[in-house]
Design a protein around this motif. Structure first.
Motif: not given
Length: 489
Positions: A68-86, A95-102
Motif C-alpha cells: 500500500q505504501v511502497l506500491g510493490l506486489r511480488s514480495g507482499p504476495s509471497a509474504l501472504v503465501a507464507h502467512l497462509f502456511w504458517w 493481510a490478503a485483503r490488504g495485499v490483493w488489490l489488483r
C-alpha cells in the motif's frame, strides 16, 4: 561486527529489519550486483518462514505496508503465501485483503505456494474464492492470465467460488469452459470485451501500427502511458497536435497525483525522450506531471544529500527493467534536494557535487548525478569530506550500504558533536550486512517517493515497531490501486 560485500565495516540487523529492507528493495526477478536471484529468493524464504511463525502480525503488517505504501506486489504476495502456511487465520485473511488489490495478486500467492511445494490450505482457497467474487467481471477477464503459472481458470477450479450474481456466473462459466461454455456466457463475455477495449487488446488483435496506437491512446493511463510514449514516438504520433492535446489532458489532470508512478519512472521516460528526440512540448508535459505527483515535504533547514553512484548501483532493478538502483536513488535524492536545499553530492571513491541550484529541473539534477561515478563505494570517505564543512543539521544518504570503508565512524562523530543533528539512510537494494548499526540511524528501504514523507516521521520511532503497529496507516493515506495498474513491481 560483520563485513559488507566490499569488505568494509558492516553491521548485522535483526531478521525483522533485514526482511523489511529486502522486500522494500526487491522486485525478485533477476540477479542483483551482489546476489544472484536464487540466493536472494532463498534469503527471503528463510526470513519469511522464520518470522511468519514467530511474529505473524509483523509479517502481515509488512506485507500491507509494502503493497500500500511502497506500491510493490511480488514480495507482499509471497509474504501472504507464507502467512497462509504458517500464520493464524484472522491475521492472514486481513493481510490478503490488504495485499490483493489488483486482479492477479491472488494468482501470485497461489503460484508462490505451488513453487514451495506446499498444499493449498482451506483458508487460502476460501480467501481466493472471496477475491474472485470481489473482482468485477471486467477485471476477471482482463487478468485471466492464460499461459501463466496460475490463471483465473486455475483459481476458479481450485477455490470453487459461489457466484455472487448472474454476471459472475457467466464469466466463471466462460473462464472454466472456454469455447465449450454456454452460448449465453460466450455472448456475455464477447459483449464485455467489446464494451471495454483496452490498449493491450487493441495491440494484440490489430498489431503494432500507427493506427492501432492511435486507437489505443485513449485507454493508456498511469504507467502504461508513461512506458509507451516511446512506441508513440516510434510511429510518429508524438508530433501530432491531436496526440499532444490528448497527452495534455491526461498529464495535466489532477488524477496524475494518484497514478502511483515512481519518480524514477517519470525521469526514465524524460531522459529517454531527450535521447530519442521527443517534442519539447511532450517533455514539458512529463516534467509538469512529475512535479504534480511529488509529495509535500514541510521541512525546515538545509539537507546534505549523498547519493551512491558506485558501480553496484548501476545494476537493473529486475531482469525486465532498464531502470537501475542508481536512477532510483538519484531521483529521490534530487527530489529531497529540491524540497530542502543544501548540498546534493554523488559519491563513489570520490565526490561528485552537483553544481546546480535546488530549483533546477529534476531531470538536470538526476542527469548530473548519473553522469559520474561507477567506482567503489567509499561512503566513509564521502562523510569525512562533507560533514565537517556542511552548515546544516540533517544528512540523508541514498545507498546500497555495501561500503569499502567504515562509514559509521565519521557519522557517529558528527552526530555526537551536536544533539540537534540527525542522519537518515534510504537503503535502496536490501543487501545485508549494513553500513550502519540498526539503531545508529533512521533507516527505511525502497524507491517510492512516499518514503520521503515517512522518513522524518520515524525520527523518534523504531521502524519495525512502527510498521508492526500500523502507524503508517494513519500518516500516509492509501489510495487503492486501479484495476489497470501496470505490471512490473
Amino acid at each position: 561486527m560483520a563485513w559488507t560485500y566490499e569488505g568494509g565495516v558492516g553491521y548485522l540487523a535483526s531478521p525483522e529489519t533485514e526482511l523489511l529492507l529486502l522486500v522494500a528493495g526487491s522486485l525478485f526477478s533477476g540477479d542483483t550486483f551482489y546476489e544472484g536471484e536464487p540466493l536472494r529468493q532463498r534469503r527471503f524464504h528463510e526470513l519469511a518462514r522464520k518470522l511468519s511463525r514467530r511474529d505473524p502480525r509483523y509479517v502481515a503488517a509488512l506485507a500491507r505496508y509494502a503493497r500500500q505504501v511502497l506500491g510493490l506486489r511480488s514480495g507482499p504476495s509471497a509474504l501472504v503465501a507464507h502467512l497462509f502456511w504458517w500464520g493464524p487465520k484472522k491475521v492472514t485473511e486481513e493481510a490478503a485483503r490488504g495485499v490483493w488489490l489488483r486482479g492477479d495478486e491472488h494468482l501470485e500467492t497461489l503460484a508462490y505456494t505451488r513453487l514451495q511445494g506446499w498444499k493449498l490450505t482451506k483458508g487460502l482457497k476460501r480467501a481466493v474464492a472471496w477475491r474472485l467474487n470481489a473482482m468485477s467481471p471486467q477485471a476477471l477477464l482482463k487478468y485471466r492470465k492464460e499461459g501463466h503459472a496460475f490463471s483465473q481458470r486455475d483459481a476458479l477450479i481450485l477455490a470453487h467460488p459461489k457466484p455472487q450474481d448472474p454476471a459472475h456466473a457467466l464469466v466463471y462459466e466462460w473462464l472454466v469452459r472456454g469455447k465449450r461454455a454456454l452460448p449465453e456466457a460466450q455472448a456475455f463475455v464477447a459483449r464485455l470485451l467489446e464494451e471495454r477495449p483496452t490498449w493491450e487488446r487493441i495491440l494484440s488483435t490489430k498489431g503494432a501500427s500507427r493506427e492501432s496506437w492511435w486507437e489505443a491512446l485513449p485507454h493508456l493511463q498511469g504507467l502504461s502511458l508513461v512506458r509507451n510514449l516511446s512506441n508513440l514516438h516510434r510511429f510518429g504520433l508524438l508530433e501530432e497536435t491531436g496526440v499532444q492535446e490528448a497527452l495534455a489532458r491526461k498529464l495535466l489532470s489532477p488524477q496524475v497525483a494518484g497514478w502511483r508512478v515512481y519518480p524514477y519512472q517519470w525521469l526514465q521516460a524524460i531522459l529517454r525522450g531527450r535521447e530519442e528526440g521527443w517534442p519539447g512540448k511532450v517533455l514539458t508535459l512529463l516534467e509538469t506531471a512529475l512535479e504534480a505527483s511529488l509529495p509535500p515535504l514541510p521541512l525546515e533547514g538545509e539537507t546534505l544529500v549523498l547519493v551512491d553512484v558506485s558501480g553496484s548501483m548501476y545494476a537493473p532493478l529486475s531482469r525486465w527493467s532498464e531502470a537501475t538502483y542508481a536512477l532510483a536513488a538519484a531521483s529521490l535524492g534530487a527530489l529531497l534536494y529540491r524540497r530542502t536545499g543544501g548540498w546534493l553530492v554523488g559519491f563513489d571513491h570520490a565526490l561528485h557535487p552537483v553544481p546546480l541550484p535546488p530549483e533546477a529541473p529534476l531531470p538536470e539534477l538526476v542527469a548530473h548525478l548519473l553522469a559520474a561515478g561507477r567506482g567503489g563505494t567509499h561512503l566513509g570517505l564521502a562523510l569525512e569530506k562533507t560533514l565537517p564543512r556542511f552548515p546544516g543539521r540533517r544528512a540523508v544518504v541514498f545507498t546500497d550500504e555495501q561500503v569499502h570503508d567504515d562509514a559509521y565512524r565519521p557519522l557517529r562523530r558528527w552526530l555526537s558533536e551536536d544533539p540537534g543533528r540527525s542522519a537518515y539512510v534510504v537503503n535502496v537494494a536490501g543487501y545485508h550486512p549494513l553500513a550502519f548499526p540498526e539503531r545508529g540511524v533512521v533507516r527505511v528501504g525502497g524507491w517510492s517517493e512516499r518514503l520521503l514523507e515517512l522518513l522524518f516521521l520515524l525520527e523518534v520511532d523504531d521502524p519495525v515497531a512502527w510498521i508492526r503497529s500500523g502507524g503508517w496507516e494513519a500518516t500516509v493515506p492509501f489510495a487503492p490501486s486501479p484495476e489497470d495498474e501496470e505490471e512490473g513491481r
